[in-house]
Design an enzyme around this catalytic site. Structure first.
Site, short mmCIF file in Angstrom:
data_model
loop_
_atom_site.label_atom_id
_atom_site.label_comp_id
_atom_site.label_asym_id
_atom_site.label_seq_id
_atom_site.Cartn_x
_atom_site.Cartn_y
_atom_site.Cartn_z
N TYR A 1 5.62 -5.51 1.26
CA TYR A 1 4.98 -5.16 -0.01
C TYR A 1 5.62 -5.91 -1.17
CZ TYR A 1 3.16 -2.04 -3.72
OH TYR A 1 2.55 -1.52 -4.83
N SER B 1 2.36 13.37 -5.07
CA SER B 1 1.37 14.07 -4.25
C SER B 1 2.05 14.86 -3.13
CB SER B 1 0.34 13.10 -3.70
OG SER B 1 0.97 11.96 -3.16
P1 NAD Z 1 -4.39 3.06 -3.11
O1 NAD Z 1 -3.78 2.89 -1.77
O2 NAD Z 1 -4.99 4.37 -3.47
O3 NAD Z 1 -5.52 1.95 -3.35
C1 NAD Z 1 -5.53 0.70 -2.76
C2 NAD Z 1 -6.97 0.38 -2.36
O4 NAD Z 1 -7.04 -0.91 -1.76
C3 NAD Z 1 -7.52 1.36 -1.33
O5 NAD Z 1 -8.82 1.78 -1.71
C4 NAD Z 1 -7.56 0.56 -0.05
O6 NAD Z 1 -8.53 1.02 0.87
C5 NAD Z 1 -7.84 -0.83 -0.57
N1 NAD Z 1 -7.40 -1.90 0.32
C6 NAD Z 1 -6.22 -2.02 0.97
N2 NAD Z 1 -6.19 -3.15 1.71
C7 NAD Z 1 -7.40 -3.76 1.51
C8 NAD Z 1 -7.99 -4.95 2.00
N3 NAD Z 1 -7.32 -5.75 2.86
N4 NAD Z 1 -9.24 -5.28 1.60
C9 NAD Z 1 -9.92 -4.48 0.75
N5 NAD Z 1 -9.42 -3.32 0.25
C10 NAD Z 1 -8.17 -2.98 0.63
O7 NAD Z 1 -3.26 2.65 -4.16
P2 NAD Z 1 -3.28 2.65 -5.76
O8 NAD Z 1 -2.18 3.51 -6.20
O9 NAD Z 1 -4.65 2.87 -6.26
O10 NAD Z 1 -2.84 1.14 -6.05
C11 NAD Z 1 -3.78 0.15 -6.47
C12 NAD Z 1 -3.03 -1.15 -6.73
O11 NAD Z 1 -2.06 -0.95 -7.74
C13 NAD Z 1 -2.29 -1.69 -5.51
O12 NAD Z 1 -2.40 -3.09 -5.50
C14 NAD Z 1 -0.86 -1.28 -5.77
O13 NAD Z 1 0.05 -2.15 -5.16
C15 NAD Z 1 -0.79 -1.35 -7.28
N6 NAD Z 1 0.28 -0.47 -7.79
C16 NAD Z 1 0.10 0.87 -7.83
C17 NAD Z 1 1.14 1.68 -8.27
C18 NAD Z 1 1.00 3.18 -8.36
O14 NAD Z 1 1.99 3.85 -8.67
N7 NAD Z 1 -0.15 3.77 -8.14
C19 NAD Z 1 2.36 1.12 -8.66
C20 NAD Z 1 2.50 -0.26 -8.59
C21 NAD Z 1 1.44 -1.05 -8.17
#
Ligand code: NAD
Ligand code: UDP
Length: 313
Positions: free
Chosen positions: A144, A188
């Site tokens: 990651y 969560s």
């Molecule tokens: P999440 O896991 O709920 O959402 C990620 C989404 O991407 C999911 O709907 C998943 O099905 C989709 N996905 C994964 N691999 C895929 C692929 N190969 N092709 C198409 N879709 C794919 O996570 P989130 O919290 O909503 O995070 C969204 C983005 O923000 C991510 O890139 C994550 O790294 C980044 N991020 C989130 C946080 C946080 O605290 N929520 C912090 C840092 C970065």
């Protein structure tokens, strides 16, 4: 009105972004492979003429016509991104290449959802954007962390080589409604455990810190980042600088849910960062942004959401 692609649009953050962009009269193409996201998160948008849902895996190329791209596709919870580590790094690298290729072809703007994980287990505190980080390249989190660092690298190289208008947002721990029940991230986990009266699993001694941002604040930050002039690429930190120890979050969750749950201590996972807090000076200067929702208020709204989820499952 713009046509906007959100990869990972059916996930936690992506689905809130879909809502906000549709509310402001844009056409949204939500692309997802439903690994961690779900149709449930966007079901209320199905049938809306401004909304399209595309089942696609972003490691494969796709040809669409859009004005802007938010590249969010990637599992964000350590449990899920470590489940298939090779797939995680492929999603980050191939996903960035495919969306950047699309941005280049269309002269579209692209925003990369990067992460505080690019700072690794930081020896500088709080973390500013000019800190290069302390990341283990061969550990269980590297699929990651290094995947996201490679994606940032690709954003900058496409910008320098092909003049693609890129934006890099480094997101810090964000929480709120629509996190999956079995997401595995700390907020969560604690809320669901507390609502079910189960033990609250604190990893390590709970003295490690995180800074939690409510989802509405985060989405506002991403939208403002996309709207900045092309000359501003970032990276920019987007997160809430209020820092909490994990054990204090556990106690707060028990108190706010009136739960009989007890705290239990479990081994700290490998390479778990000991402290994390964003310096958001740059976001203030360039986006005029700062978070507005304190943890207690955001937790209250998140607990309400999970009460419904726990009741119906
Ligand atoms: P999440 O896991 O709920 O959402 C990620 C989404 O991407 C999911 O709907 C998943 O099905 C989709 N996905 C994964 N691999 C895929 C692929 N190969 N092709 C198409 N879709 C794919 O996570 P989130 O919290 O909503 O995070 C969204 C983005 O923000 C991510 O890139 C994550 O790294 C980044 N991020 C989130 C946080 C946080 O605290 N929520 C912090 C840092 C970065
Ligand atoms: N954590 C915990 N109990 C849990 C889940 C997570 O104590 O049930 C800890 C985890 O070890 C980390 C912090 O909470 O120190 C935040 O974990 P999360 O998975 O939410 O995100 P991270 O910031 O580590 O990517």
């Amino acid at each position: 009105m713009k046509r906007i692609l959100i990869t990972g649009g059916a996930g936690f953050l992506g689905s809130h972004l879909c809502d906000r962009l549709i509310d402001t009269d844009n056409d949204v193409l939500c692309l997802d492979n439903f690994f961690t996201g779900s149709k449930e998160n966007v079901i209320h948008l199905i049938g809306n003429p401004r909304f399209e849902l595309i089942r696609h895996d972003i490691i494969n190329p796709i040809y669409l016509e859009v004005d802007e791209i938010y590249n969010l596709a990637c599992p964000a919870s350590p449990v899920h991104y470590q489940f298939n580590a090779i797939k995680t790094i492929k999603t980050n690298v191939m996903g960035a290449i495919n969306t950047l290729g699309m941005a280049k072809r269309l002269k579209a703007k692209i925003l990369q959802a990067s992460t505080s994980e690019v700072y690794g287990d930081p020896d500088v505190h709080p973390q500013r954007e000019d800190y290069w980080g302390r990341v283990n390249p061969i550990g269980i989190r590297s699929c990651y962390d290094e995947g996201k660092r490679a994606a940032e690298c690709l954003m900058m190289d496409y910008h320098r080589q092909n003049r693609v208008a890129v934006k890099i947002a480094r997101i810090f721990n964000t929480y709120g409604p629509r996190m999956a029940l079995h997401d595995g991230r700390v907020v969560s986990n604690f809320i669901v455990q507390a609502l079910r009266g189960e033990d609250i699993t604190v990893y390590g001694d709970g003295s490690q810190t995180r800074s939690f941002c409510f989802v509405d604040d985060l989405i506002e930050g991403l939208i403002r980042m996309m709207a900045t002039p092309d000359a501003f690429l970032g990276p920019v930190n987007i997160g809430n600088p209020d820092e909490f120890r994990i054990v204090d979050l556990a106690e707060m969750t028990i108190r706010m849910t009136n739960s009989p749950s007890k705290i239990v201590f479990r081994p700290l996972p490998q390479d778990d960062p000991l402290q994390r807090k964003p310096d958001i000076t740059l976001a203030g200067e360039m986006l005029g942004w700062k978070p507005t929702v304190p943890l207690e208020k955001g937790l209250k709204r998140t607990i309400e959401y999970f009460k419904q989820q726990v009741l119906t499952t």
